[in-house]
Design a protein around this motif. Sequence first.
Motif, PDB file in Angstrom:
ATOM      1  N   ALA A 192       0.885  -1.279  -0.029  1.00  0.00           N
ATOM      2  CA  ALA A 192       0.121  -0.172   0.118  1.00  0.00           C
ATOM      3  C   ALA A 192       0.906   1.352  -0.127  1.00  0.00           C
ATOM      4  N   LEU A 193       1.995   0.903   0.703  1.00  0.00           N
ATOM      5  CA  LEU A 193       2.822   2.506   0.855  1.00  0.00           C
ATOM      6  C   LEU A 193       3.976   2.347  -0.369  1.00  0.00           C
ATOM      7  N   SER A 194       3.926   1.324  -1.237  1.00  0.00           N
ATOM      8  CA  SER A 194       5.031   1.306  -2.154  1.00  0.00           C
ATOM      9  C   SER A 194       4.632   2.283  -3.340  1.00  0.00           C
ATOM     10  N   GLU A 195       5.576   2.465  -4.340  1.00  0.00           N
ATOM     11  CA  GLU A 195       5.475   3.503  -5.315  1.00  0.00           C
ATOM     12  C   GLU A 195       3.998   3.525  -5.878  1.00  0.00           C
ATOM     13  N   ALA A 245      -3.419   7.636  -2.980  1.00  0.00           N
ATOM     14  CA  ALA A 245      -4.208   8.312  -2.244  1.00  0.00           C
ATOM     15  C   ALA A 245      -3.492   9.684  -1.601  1.00  0.00           C
ATOM     16  N   LEU A 246      -2.335   9.502  -1.133  1.00  0.00           N
ATOM     17  CA  LEU A 246      -1.596  10.739  -0.770  1.00  0.00           C
ATOM     18  C   LEU A 246      -1.356  11.742  -1.905  1.00  0.00           C
ATOM     19  N   SER A 247      -1.089  11.008  -3.068  1.00  0.00           N
ATOM     20  CA  SER A 247      -0.839  11.801  -4.267  1.00  0.00           C
ATOM     21  C   SER A 247      -1.868  12.595  -4.866  1.00  0.00           C
ATOM     22  N   ASP A 248      -3.054  11.971  -4.635  1.00  0.00           N
ATOM     23  CA  ASP A 248      -4.559  12.586  -5.213  1.00  0.00           C
ATOM     24  C   ASP A 248      -4.548  13.614  -4.043  1.00  0.00           C
ATOM     25  N   LEU A 249      -4.302  13.577  -2.885  1.00  0.00           N
ATOM     26  CA  LEU A 249      -4.511  14.778  -1.951  1.00  0.00           C
ATOM     27  C   LEU A 249      -3.627  15.949  -2.026  1.00  0.00           C
ATOM     28  N   ALA A 250      -2.393  15.638  -2.381  1.00  0.00           N
ATOM     29  CA  ALA A 250      -1.475  16.819  -2.654  1.00  0.00           C
ATOM     30  C   ALA A 250      -1.868  17.417  -3.814  1.00  0.00           C
ATOM     31  N   SER A 309      -2.155   3.247  -1.029  1.00  0.00           N
ATOM     32  CA  SER A 309      -2.037   4.506  -0.078  1.00  0.00           C
ATOM     33  C   SER A 309      -1.108   5.613  -0.574  1.00  0.00           C
ATOM     34  N   ARG A 310      -0.210   5.248  -1.479  1.00  0.00           N
ATOM     35  CA  ARG A 310       0.688   6.164  -1.969  1.00  0.00           C
ATOM     36  C   ARG A 310      -0.113   6.955  -3.038  1.00  0.00           C
TER      37      ARG A 310
END
Length: 466
Positions: free
Chosen positions: A447-450, A457-462, A454-455
């Motif tokens: 989930a936290l890999s490239e 989702a975090l990029s979408d948020l940013a 989750s990675r």
Amino acid sequence: MESKKTCIAMVPSPGLSHLIPIVEFAKLLLQQHNDYQITFLIPTLGPLNPSMKTILNTLPPNMDFIVLPQINIEDLPETHEPATQMKLIVKHSVPFLQEAVKSLISKTNLVALVFSMFSTDAHDVAKQFNLLSYLFYASGAVLFSFFLTFPNLDEAASTQFLESSYKTVNVPGVSDPYHVTELPDPFLCERSSDTYKSILDVCQKLSLFDGVIINTFTDLEPDAVRVLQERQKPCVYAVGPIIRNESNSEANMSVSLRWLEKQSPNSVVFVSFGSGGTLSHEQLNELAFGLEMSGSKFLWVVRVPSKHSSSAYFSGQKDDPLEYLPNGFLERTKEKGLVVTSWAPQVEILGHGSTGGFLSHCGWSSTLESVVNGVPVIAWPLFAEQKMNAKLLTDVLKVAVRPKIDDENGIVKREEVAKVIKRIMEGDESFVIRKRIEELRDGAANALSENGSSRKALSDLALKWH
């Protein structure tokens, strides 16, 4: 002229246990998107404790903090319920928060405010300054789904839940209903009480946010995450698992880890009830005798017993916890176990190869730490949302076993303690559980890999914040 940096301001709920997860989230964000400035705006009732000072004074570049002026304790109604008190501290800090936000807007390109769960009373500040508003939710998707549903359940209830027509509660994204006794304590108070009104108000405000950042990952709670993401508002970002990488800088020197170094792989049961959980004296004795009967190696974090299961959150420990153990226990088990008082470096212990099982209160941080390290769980919930987390671990994910409580006195007997330890450490059932939690461990890493969920989702948020 140099352009102003894009700034995100984060408002944690008061207290160390709320500061740590939001700081860890901010670090994760900056690791992947380092073009932000993050400022923490800290509501407070009194001086910061040493642990909070250490965390704030060692923030990485691109992060800073403003401690808001202390509110007057005399302005607060008397309450011993921590969630209610945290909420009131933030509510009374709103004028200070407004000034801090106004100042940030003059110096930076402030685009969003991120609030913790009990900072929801400050939501209107985001609206006032035309900023995006986000909630950082440090627990899981199932619990958040219940929180979102609760206002509807409240409208249909005529009295407090334990005495109402409700026996079970359906939570969207969960196939089996929860019995009302498995719900967090504030929901079971009298509907006229301040505690109940406070938690209901929090739940009613959740749909006002532009987005919710949840410390979970898709493989852990797939149905709950899907149901939340299908809602139009708030937009949900599952960005976890976010856990601390180390307990503190001196953890590797601790007696616990030196002792673990001498043990065989997967041979030790780690016993800890989090940063505040406590047992009654009778239960403490039964647990001690059960550990001894099991014959397993163990590393046990012992606290002074109390009738209140969360008492260590509110009071320092003056007595020696070891004085409350059964006579001769330490001498009889010195070859098998290590007993430490009050605290141990949990993150490092769960990551150690000798640790094979975790007898846990099932707080969400501990739940994620056991999953990330692939350590099977003995689920022993005490308070808050821990019973809901225990049900997820045992009944849904099937990576935990749960001791039976004796119906007559509400105690887990020593024979039962020994039994669940053997179930988690020996035999076919242990093998199956270990295989399942190792699959979840791999899912957490993915989930936290490239290219992980989750990675992304975090990029979408940013991207949204840009």
